[in-house]
Write a protein that holds these residues in place. Sequence first.
Motif, PDB file in Angstrom:
ATOM      1  N   VAL A 287      -2.805  12.066  18.617  1.00 41.35           N
ATOM      2  CA  VAL A 287      -2.511  12.236  17.190  1.00 41.35           C
ATOM      3  C   VAL A 287      -3.660  11.651  16.373  1.00 41.35           C
ATOM      4  O   VAL A 287      -4.108  10.540  16.606  1.00 41.35           O
ATOM      5  CB  VAL A 287      -1.184  11.547  16.817  1.00 41.35           C
ATOM      6  N   CYS A 288      -4.132  12.411  15.407  1.00 43.27           N
ATOM      7  CA  CYS A 288      -5.260  11.978  14.576  1.00 43.27           C
ATOM      8  C   CYS A 288      -4.815  10.860  13.628  1.00 43.27           C
ATOM      9  O   CYS A 288      -3.797  10.984  12.957  1.00 43.27           O
ATOM     10  CB  CYS A 288      -5.757  13.181  13.780  1.00 43.27           C
ATOM     11  N   SER A 289      -5.601   9.768  13.572  1.00 41.62           N
ATOM     12  CA  SER A 289      -5.216   8.642  12.719  1.00 41.62           C
ATOM     13  C   SER A 289      -5.448   8.952  11.245  1.00 41.62           C
ATOM     14  O   SER A 289      -4.895   8.294  10.378  1.00 41.62           O
ATOM     15  CB  SER A 289      -5.992   7.381  13.112  1.00 41.62           C
ATOM     16  N   LEU A 290      -6.237   9.968  10.949  1.00 44.76           N
ATOM     17  CA  LEU A 290      -6.503  10.307   9.551  1.00 44.76           C
ATOM     18  C   LEU A 290      -5.469  11.283   8.987  1.00 44.76           C
ATOM     19  O   LEU A 290      -4.841  11.015   7.974  1.00 44.76           O
ATOM     20  CB  LEU A 290      -7.909  10.902   9.407  1.00 44.76           C
ATOM     21  N   CYS A 291      -5.283  12.437   9.658  1.00 46.33           N
ATOM     22  CA  CYS A 291      -4.441  13.486   9.067  1.00 46.33           C
ATOM     23  C   CYS A 291      -3.121  13.670   9.804  1.00 46.33           C
ATOM     24  O   CYS A 291      -2.289  14.464   9.373  1.00 46.33           O
ATOM     25  CB  CYS A 291      -5.192  14.807   9.027  1.00 46.33           C
ATOM     26  N   ALA A 292      -2.938  12.958  10.927  1.00 48.99           N
ATOM     27  CA  ALA A 292      -1.687  12.975  11.697  1.00 48.99           C
ATOM     28  C   ALA A 292      -1.461  14.283  12.458  1.00 48.99           C
ATOM     29  O   ALA A 292      -0.392  14.475  13.031  1.00 48.99           O
ATOM     30  CB  ALA A 292      -0.469  12.650  10.832  1.00 48.99           C
TER      31      ALA A 292
ATOM     32  N   GLY B 124      -3.846  16.938  18.680  1.00 50.57           N
ATOM     33  CA  GLY B 124      -4.863  17.700  19.380  1.00 50.57           C
ATOM     34  C   GLY B 124      -6.297  17.338  19.046  1.00 50.57           C
ATOM     35  O   GLY B 124      -7.221  17.880  19.631  1.00 50.57           O
ATOM     36  N   HIS B 125      -6.509  16.422  18.084  1.00 50.76           N
ATOM     37  CA  HIS B 125      -7.866  15.938  17.834  1.00 50.76           C
ATOM     38  C   HIS B 125      -7.803  14.496  17.343  1.00 50.76           C
ATOM     39  O   HIS B 125      -6.736  14.018  16.943  1.00 50.76           O
ATOM     40  CB  HIS B 125      -8.604  16.844  16.834  1.00 50.76           C
ATOM     41  N   GLY B 126      -8.941  13.807  17.388  1.00 49.12           N
ATOM     42  CA  GLY B 126      -9.018  12.428  16.902  1.00 49.12           C
ATOM     43  C   GLY B 126      -9.781  12.362  15.600  1.00 49.12           C
ATOM     44  O   GLY B 126     -10.205  13.393  15.059  1.00 49.12           O
TER      45      GLY B 126
ATOM     46  N   THR C 103     -13.330  14.115  15.300  1.00 48.37           N
ATOM     47  CA  THR C 103     -13.381  15.583  15.292  1.00 48.37           C
ATOM     48  C   THR C 103     -12.428  16.162  14.250  1.00 48.37           C
ATOM     49  O   THR C 103     -12.212  17.367  14.208  1.00 48.37           O
ATOM     50  CB  THR C 103     -13.028  16.140  16.684  1.00 48.37           C
ATOM     51  N   CYS C 104     -11.881  15.314  13.414  1.00 47.97           N
ATOM     52  CA  CYS C 104     -10.903  15.799  12.430  1.00 47.97           C
ATOM     53  C   CYS C 104     -11.570  16.732  11.421  1.00 47.97           C
ATOM     54  O   CYS C 104     -12.528  16.346  10.751  1.00 47.97           O
ATOM     55  CB  CYS C 104     -10.272  14.619  11.696  1.00 47.97           C
ATOM     56  N   PRO C 105     -11.078  17.960  11.286  1.00 44.74           N
ATOM     57  CA  PRO C 105     -11.684  18.881  10.313  1.00 44.74           C
ATOM     58  C   PRO C 105     -11.472  18.435   8.873  1.00 44.74           C
ATOM     59  O   PRO C 105     -12.129  18.927   7.960  1.00 44.74           O
ATOM     60  CB  PRO C 105     -10.957  20.211  10.583  1.00 44.74           C
ATOM     61  N   GLN C 106     -10.576  17.480   8.649  1.00 43.00           N
ATOM     62  CA  GLN C 106     -10.286  17.007   7.293  1.00 43.00           C
ATOM     63  C   GLN C 106     -11.148  15.824   6.886  1.00 43.00           C
ATOM     64  O   GLN C 106     -11.119  15.413   5.722  1.00 43.00           O
ATOM     65  CB  GLN C 106      -8.820  16.546   7.208  1.00 43.00           C
TER      66      GLN C 106
HETATM   67 ZN   LIG Z   1      -7.188  15.023  11.786  1.00 38.17          ZN
END
Ligand SMILES: [Zn+2]
Length: 183
Positions: free
Chosen positions: A141-146, A149-151, A154-157
């Motif tokens: 789970v991405c810590s930025l956008c939740a 499938g990515h961290g 690599t978060c596109p946001q």
């Molecule tokens: Zn993200």
Amino acid sequence: MDILKENWKDWNVESSIDLDIKMVFVKFWTGRVPDADVNLFLSRFCTILQPAIKPLDKFGIWYGVRKYKIRTKKNSSGETVQIPNTMALGPYNGKITYSGQIPRCYICQGVDHQIKDCPEIKCWRCGGLGHKAKDSRFSSVCSLCAAEGHGFFTCPQSYANRARSGTQLLCIFKNEIEQNRFR
Ligand SMILES: [Zn+2]
Ligand SMILES: [Zn+2]
Ligand SMILES: [Zn+2]
């Protein structure tokens, strides 16, 4: 009819409307965290009413604190969404404080234990939960956008990744316009 009743209940509770508006302080020990990422993270839990104010110390130097005026959000069951007390952007950890805050575990946000008794594993590389740094590419789970499938890296946001692909810069402006509407 139920909706009407709910509204009356709210009016009877003294200053319940003011309690929805809070000042939130976000402190990072580094200046390398972009405003856009902090804004995005906070927007998951509340509505930002004003862009971040960055107070300066007596020497005129910014010491890493951002001050936000926010309105709390409600979830689908009408409960106030809790703003976490920490945010991780990759290796950088920010501390979040606001009035009425309940003491919570800094890793999993649980209320019944402290960080030393936390059963959750936190990765110091991407800031994600559930894996160690050596397994960071398996970030769930991405810590930025939740999103799953990515961290963070690599978060596109993330601001860095949006800035890298010029076509998506429009998104940044769109977000800012959306935030402006609430002022
Ligand atoms: Zn993200
Ligand atoms: Zn915990
Ligand atoms: Zn990781």
